[in-house]
Scaffold this motif. Structure first.
Motif, mmCIF file in Angstrom:
data_model
loop_
_atom_site.group_PDB
_atom_site.id
_atom_site.type_symbol
_atom_site.label_atom_id
_atom_site.label_comp_id
_atom_site.label_asym_id
_atom_site.label_seq_id
_atom_site.Cartn_x
_atom_site.Cartn_y
_atom_site.Cartn_z
ATOM 1 N N ASN A 54 0.863 -1.173 0.000
ATOM 2 C CA ASN A 54 0.000 0.000 0.000
ATOM 3 C C ASN A 54 0.898 1.221 0.000
ATOM 4 O OD1 ASN A 54 0.054 0.995 3.036
ATOM 5 N ND2 ASN A 54 -0.258 -1.226 3.113
ATOM 6 N N ARG A 55 0.370 2.319 -0.495
ATOM 7 C CA ARG A 55 1.163 3.543 -0.713
ATOM 8 C C ARG A 55 0.553 4.700 0.053
ATOM 9 N NH1 ARG A 55 1.510 3.954 -6.583
ATOM 10 N NH2 ARG A 55 3.184 2.452 -6.288
ATOM 11 N N THR A 56 1.407 5.385 0.792
ATOM 12 C CA THR A 56 0.982 6.550 1.556
ATOM 13 C C THR A 56 1.540 7.809 0.914
ATOM 14 O OG1 THR A 56 0.894 5.279 3.607
ATOM 15 C CG2 THR A 56 1.045 7.673 3.827
ATOM 16 N N THR A 57 0.680 8.803 0.751
ATOM 17 C CA THR A 57 1.078 10.098 0.216
ATOM 18 C C THR A 57 0.948 11.133 1.326
ATOM 19 O OG1 THR A 57 0.293 9.451 -1.978
ATOM 20 C CG2 THR A 57 0.619 11.809 -1.593
ATOM 21 N N ILE A 58 2.046 11.870 1.550
ATOM 22 C CA ILE A 58 2.089 12.871 2.604
ATOM 23 C C ILE A 58 2.337 14.219 1.941
ATOM 24 C CG2 ILE A 58 3.252 13.621 4.705
ATOM 25 C CD1 ILE A 58 4.158 10.589 4.938
ATOM 26 N N GLY A 59 1.363 15.097 2.031
ATOM 27 C CA GLY A 59 1.470 16.399 1.375
ATOM 28 C C GLY A 59 1.404 17.541 2.359
ATOM 29 N N SER A 60 0.436 18.397 2.166
ATOM 30 C CA SER A 60 0.346 19.620 2.966
ATOM 31 C C SER A 60 -0.061 19.318 4.407
ATOM 32 C CB SER A 60 -0.650 20.580 2.324
ATOM 33 O OG SER A 60 -1.945 20.012 2.320
ATOM 34 N N PHE A 61 0.230 20.271 5.274
ATOM 35 C CA PHE A 61 -0.186 20.200 6.667
ATOM 36 C C PHE A 61 -0.492 21.608 7.142
ATOM 37 C CE2 PHE A 61 4.377 20.796 6.778
ATOM 38 C CZ PHE A 61 4.594 21.693 7.817
ATOM 39 N N THR A 62 -1.226 21.703 8.245
ATOM 40 C CA THR A 62 -1.597 22.983 8.813
ATOM 41 C C THR A 62 -0.790 23.211 10.086
ATOM 42 O OG1 THR A 62 -3.837 22.662 7.979
ATOM 43 C CG2 THR A 62 -3.545 24.356 9.643
ATOM 44 N N GLY A 63 -0.291 24.428 10.249
ATOM 45 C CA GLY A 63 0.437 24.776 11.458
ATOM 46 C C GLY A 63 0.770 26.246 11.470
ATOM 47 N N ALA A 64 0.936 26.803 12.642
ATOM 48 C CA ALA A 64 1.236 28.229 12.793
ATOM 49 C C ALA A 64 0.198 29.079 12.061
ATOM 50 C CB ALA A 64 2.653 28.547 12.324
ATOM 51 N N LYS A 65 -1.045 28.610 12.150
ATOM 52 C CA LYS A 65 -2.211 29.320 11.591
ATOM 53 C C LYS A 65 -2.162 29.473 10.073
ATOM 54 C CE LYS A 65 -3.650 32.812 14.066
ATOM 55 N NZ LYS A 65 -3.738 34.007 14.920
ATOM 56 N N GLN A 66 -1.499 28.520 9.380
ATOM 57 C CA GLN A 66 -1.491 28.552 7.914
ATOM 58 C C GLN A 66 -1.224 27.160 7.351
ATOM 59 O OE1 GLN A 66 1.952 30.802 6.338
ATOM 60 N NE2 GLN A 66 2.581 31.019 8.469
ATOM 61 N N GLU A 67 -1.429 27.017 6.062
ATOM 62 C CA GLU A 67 -1.204 25.759 5.351
ATOM 63 C C GLU A 67 0.220 25.758 4.811
ATOM 64 O OE1 GLU A 67 -3.095 22.112 4.134
ATOM 65 O OE2 GLU A 67 -3.738 23.698 5.466
ATOM 66 N N HIS A 68 0.906 24.620 4.951
ATOM 67 C CA HIS A 68 2.298 24.510 4.506
ATOM 68 C C HIS A 68 2.436 23.400 3.462
ATOM 69 C CE1 HIS A 68 3.702 27.090 7.786
ATOM 70 N NE2 HIS A 68 2.762 26.487 8.502
ATOM 71 N N ARG A 69 3.479 23.491 2.672
ATOM 72 C CA ARG A 69 3.831 22.534 1.626
ATOM 73 C C ARG A 69 2.750 22.477 0.537
ATOM 74 N NH1 ARG A 69 4.725 17.300 4.268
ATOM 75 N NH2 ARG A 69 6.578 18.055 5.291
ATOM 76 N N VAL A 70 2.004 23.534 0.372
ATOM 77 C CA VAL A 70 0.954 23.597 -0.649
ATOM 78 C C VAL A 70 1.614 23.697 -2.020
ATOM 79 C CG1 VAL A 70 -1.023 24.924 -1.515
ATOM 80 C CG2 VAL A 70 -0.640 24.696 0.951
ATOM 81 N N GLY A 71 1.195 22.867 -2.944
ATOM 82 C CA GLY A 71 1.730 22.901 -4.301
ATOM 83 C C GLY A 71 3.072 22.211 -4.455
ATOM 84 N N ALA A 72 3.658 21.789 -3.373
ATOM 85 C CA ALA A 72 4.946 21.081 -3.450
ATOM 86 C C ALA A 72 4.688 19.611 -3.764
ATOM 87 C CB ALA A 72 5.689 21.207 -2.127
#
Length: 192
Positions: A54-72
């Motif tokens: 099985n395959r896990t995809t780890i993308g954006s996360f929320t922290g410090a009142k904003q979304e991070h790693r968006v579009g990466a």
């Protein structure tokens, strides 16, 4: 008139153990002032690929009142099983990934907290192992855990700090907290 643009005359961040302590202290102050900055939400998606994979995809996360790693590009990791566990051994199995997560978090946590305390870490290496009895997973005994019955971590840390100090720093690890103390896991199943 002195050249104020030269690196020697411009104060830089305080670094310890490869960690920007100046930025860390600014972050700590910001979280003290505005606790909502400290709220994070990490997430992942997973898809069964058939058999043991099985395959896990780890993308954006929320922290410090904003979304991070968006579009990466997301991180993609696979789970597999060894042939003795009916797999093809193309990737670590989930309980091996758990060991990786635990020792990785304990190592980073120790380095970061040591840096914040001004404790130099010259070197750090670890060995981690754990015991699982398949009778629990297979449902053959309700007296045997399904997961690890014990995990052992052996760390070698090059530092002038005391054993007790370093041990206390390792216990600041979020993954250590999750693994060593029960955390609620809510499961919602949708049949399609």
């Amino acid at each position: 008139m002195p050249d104020t643009s030269s690196p020697r005359s411009m104060p830089g961040p305080v670094m310890c153990n490869g960690v920007n302590v100046t930025a860390m202290m600014e972050t700590i102050s910001a979280v003290k002032e505005t606790p909502a900055i400290g709220a994070f939400n990490f997430r992942a998606t997973n898809k069964w690929m058939g058999g043991d994979t099985n395959r896990t995809t780890i993308g954006s996360f929320t922290g410090a009142k904003q979304e991070h790693r968006v579009g990466a590009m997301p991180f993609v990791v696979e789970n597999g099983e060894h042939p003795v566990l009916l797999g093809q051994d193309k990737a670590p199995n989930p309980v091996e990934w758990l060991l990786h997560a635990l020792i990785g978090c304990m190592t980073t946590t120790t380095a970061y907290h040591a840096a914040a305390a001004g404790i130099e870490i010259r070197s750090m290496s670890s060995m981690i192992d754990g015991d699982i009895d398949l009778r629990g997973f297979l449902g053959l005994s309700d007296k045997v855990r399904k997961g690890y019955s014990e995990i052992r971590v052996k760390m070698r840390v090059g530092t002038s700090a005391s054993h007790e100090t370093i041990l206390a720093l390792t216990r600041m690890s979020p993954v250590f907290d999750v693994v060593s103390r029960s955390v609620p896991v809510k499961v919602d199943i949708e049949i399609v």
